[in-house]
Design a protein around this motif. Structure first.
Motif, short mmCIF file in Angstrom:
data_model
loop_
_atom_site.label_atom_id
_atom_site.label_comp_id
_atom_site.label_asym_id
_atom_site.label_seq_id
_atom_site.Cartn_x
_atom_site.Cartn_y
_atom_site.Cartn_z
N ASN A 220 41.41 75.44 26.37
CA ASN A 220 40.70 75.92 27.55
C ASN A 220 41.43 75.40 28.78
O ASN A 220 41.37 74.21 29.09
CB ASN A 220 39.24 75.43 27.55
CG ASN A 220 38.43 76.02 28.68
OD1 ASN A 220 38.86 76.05 29.83
ND2 ASN A 220 37.23 76.48 28.36
N THR A 221 42.15 76.29 29.45
CA THR A 221 42.98 75.86 30.57
C THR A 221 42.15 75.36 31.74
O THR A 221 42.57 74.46 32.47
CB THR A 221 43.87 77.02 31.05
OG1 THR A 221 43.05 78.16 31.32
CG2 THR A 221 44.90 77.38 29.97
N THR A 222 40.96 75.91 31.93
CA THR A 222 40.11 75.49 33.05
C THR A 222 39.63 74.06 32.86
O THR A 222 39.70 73.22 33.77
CB THR A 222 38.91 76.42 33.20
OG1 THR A 222 39.37 77.76 33.40
CG2 THR A 222 38.05 76.01 34.40
N ALA A 223 39.14 73.77 31.67
CA ALA A 223 38.62 72.43 31.39
C ALA A 223 39.72 71.49 30.90
O ALA A 223 39.48 70.29 30.75
CB ALA A 223 37.52 72.52 30.34
N ASN A 224 40.89 72.03 30.63
CA ASN A 224 42.00 71.26 30.07
C ASN A 224 41.61 70.54 28.78
O ASN A 224 41.92 69.39 28.55
CB ASN A 224 42.57 70.25 31.07
CG ASN A 224 43.90 69.69 30.61
OD1 ASN A 224 44.68 70.38 29.95
ND2 ASN A 224 44.18 68.44 30.96
N THR A 225 40.89 71.27 27.94
CA THR A 225 40.52 70.74 26.63
C THR A 225 41.48 71.30 25.58
O THR A 225 42.08 72.37 25.75
CB THR A 225 39.08 71.10 26.26
OG1 THR A 225 38.91 72.53 26.35
CG2 THR A 225 38.09 70.43 27.21
#
Length: 367
Positions: A220-225
């Motif tokens: 998940n690029t937004t959450a950097n997970t």
């Protein structure tokens, strides 16, 4: 047909690694003793939610490994194939490197040598080993662990991508203590010099090698997970060379075995000087305190592998194969020290079958 060959060798490799963790070690000196439970040898895709399996015996597992390996090798050698990134596949070179490991366990020394000689033209490993004494010695720690597992490196024969937090946990859970650190990094070898290695400390008593680089796989690029991943060289030229050296020694070809060890020594001993650091029978006998020439030199091979492959997961294979007692230091909360010994017949040397496998009828190992 090359891809079928690759699949067969991959299946053989996977089951070989599993049987050596979850079953008793194969005893090539007493074939009749390999009747203890092995692991299920899976040869077809599952079509049921829960498939029932029988463990067979260690002997039957090894027979299946041999069948897949030898059939796969023949197909790979006879049908050249092209891969986009060959080091992530069982190329002929990688398959022959695995074969040197398998035949070392079965005690078929000539087959170890024959397969090692097929990895490179003329069996020549010069310039193909991990370049500690040359390239790596001129690099920073950061540079080394960035390039160590790269597919471009000639010493990497097979690289495996795996989910692992090892690199972020080495500072405590997977670290080595000061005694082991001093012995490995500052200790002498039977050749008369210490191996050049990379070692760092995250504060005493936590020490480690510094060869792994974590890759963060983003989900998940937004959450950097995402997941921590390691690219792990599971088959390397250095191991195949040392396997060949041991096989030469077992067959009485002392000169060839020593030549392989000297190639390894020249690449790993810090400030190597052939006049001071050449492997000899007498030096090995003196270092290990043994009288038998062959045994002393084989001990040198095992030492080279132990010190040279730190943190690469290869030492355990020699521990079980050669019946080496493991002495593990335990430090209590009050900082008192004690030792746990794992002797050759200790049932804890055989990893326990996972609880989930019980659903498929796989019996657990005795404890």
């Amino acid at each position: 047909m090359a891809y079928k060959g690759e699949a067969l060798v991959a299946r053989a490799y996977a089951h070989f690694m599993l049987v050596n963790f979850f079953a008793k070690v194969y005893d090539h000196k007493k074939p009749e003793s390999n009747t203890s439970p092995g692991i299920p040898y899976v040869t077809k895709p599952e079509t049921k939610v829960i498939e029932k399996y029988d463990r067979g015996t260690v002997q039957s597992v090894y027979e299946n490994i041999r069948k897949d390996l030898e059939e796969g090798l023949a197909l790979l050698d006879a049908n050249p194939a092209e891969w986009t990134v060959p080091k992530y596949h069982f190329t002929p070179a990688a398959a022959h490197a695995f074969a040197t490991r398998f035949y070392l366990f079965t005690g078929e020394w000539q087959k170890v040598i024959d397969n090692a000689n097929k990895i490179f033209a003329g069996g020549n490993f010069a310039g193909k080993l991990i370049p500690y004494n040359s390239t790596f010695k001129k690099m920073t720690f950061e540079e080394v662990h960035t390039v160590f597992a790269k597919a471009e490196q000639p010493y990497n024969l097979l690289i495996n991508e795996t989910y692992s937090g090892y690199q972020r946990w080495w500072n405590n859970r997977y670290a080595m203590g000061i005694n082991v650190f001093q012995d490995i990094y500052n200790g002498n070898t039977a050749a008369g010099g210490k191996f050049y290695n990379f070692g760092v400390s995250y504060g005493a008593p936590h020490y480690t090698t510094y060869i792994w680089k974590e890759y963060w796989y983003v989900t998940n690029t937004t959450a950097n997970t995402g997941f921590p991943m390691l690219m792990v060289p599971v088959l390397i030229t250095d191991e195949a060379l040392m396997n060949r050296a041991e096989a030469y020694l077992e067959l009485g070809n002392t000169g060839a075995g020593i030549a392989d060890m000297n190639l390894m020594a020249s690449n790993r001993i810090e400030n190597y000087n052939p006049a001071n650091h050449a492997v000899t029978t007498e030096k090995s006998k003196l270092f290990f305190g043994v009288q038998d020439d062959k045994e002393a030199l084989i001990q040198t091979v095992l030492q080279f592998k132990q010190v040279g492959f730190m943190s690469m997961g290869l030492r355990w294979l020699d521990i079980i194969r050669k019946g080496i007692t493991v002495k593990h230091l335990v430090i209590a909360n009050d900082e008192s020290e004690s030792y746990i010994e794992l002797k050759p017949e200790d049932p804890r040397r055989v990893f326990q079958i996972p609880e989930e496998a019980k659903l498929s009828g796989v019996e657990q190992n005795p404890r």
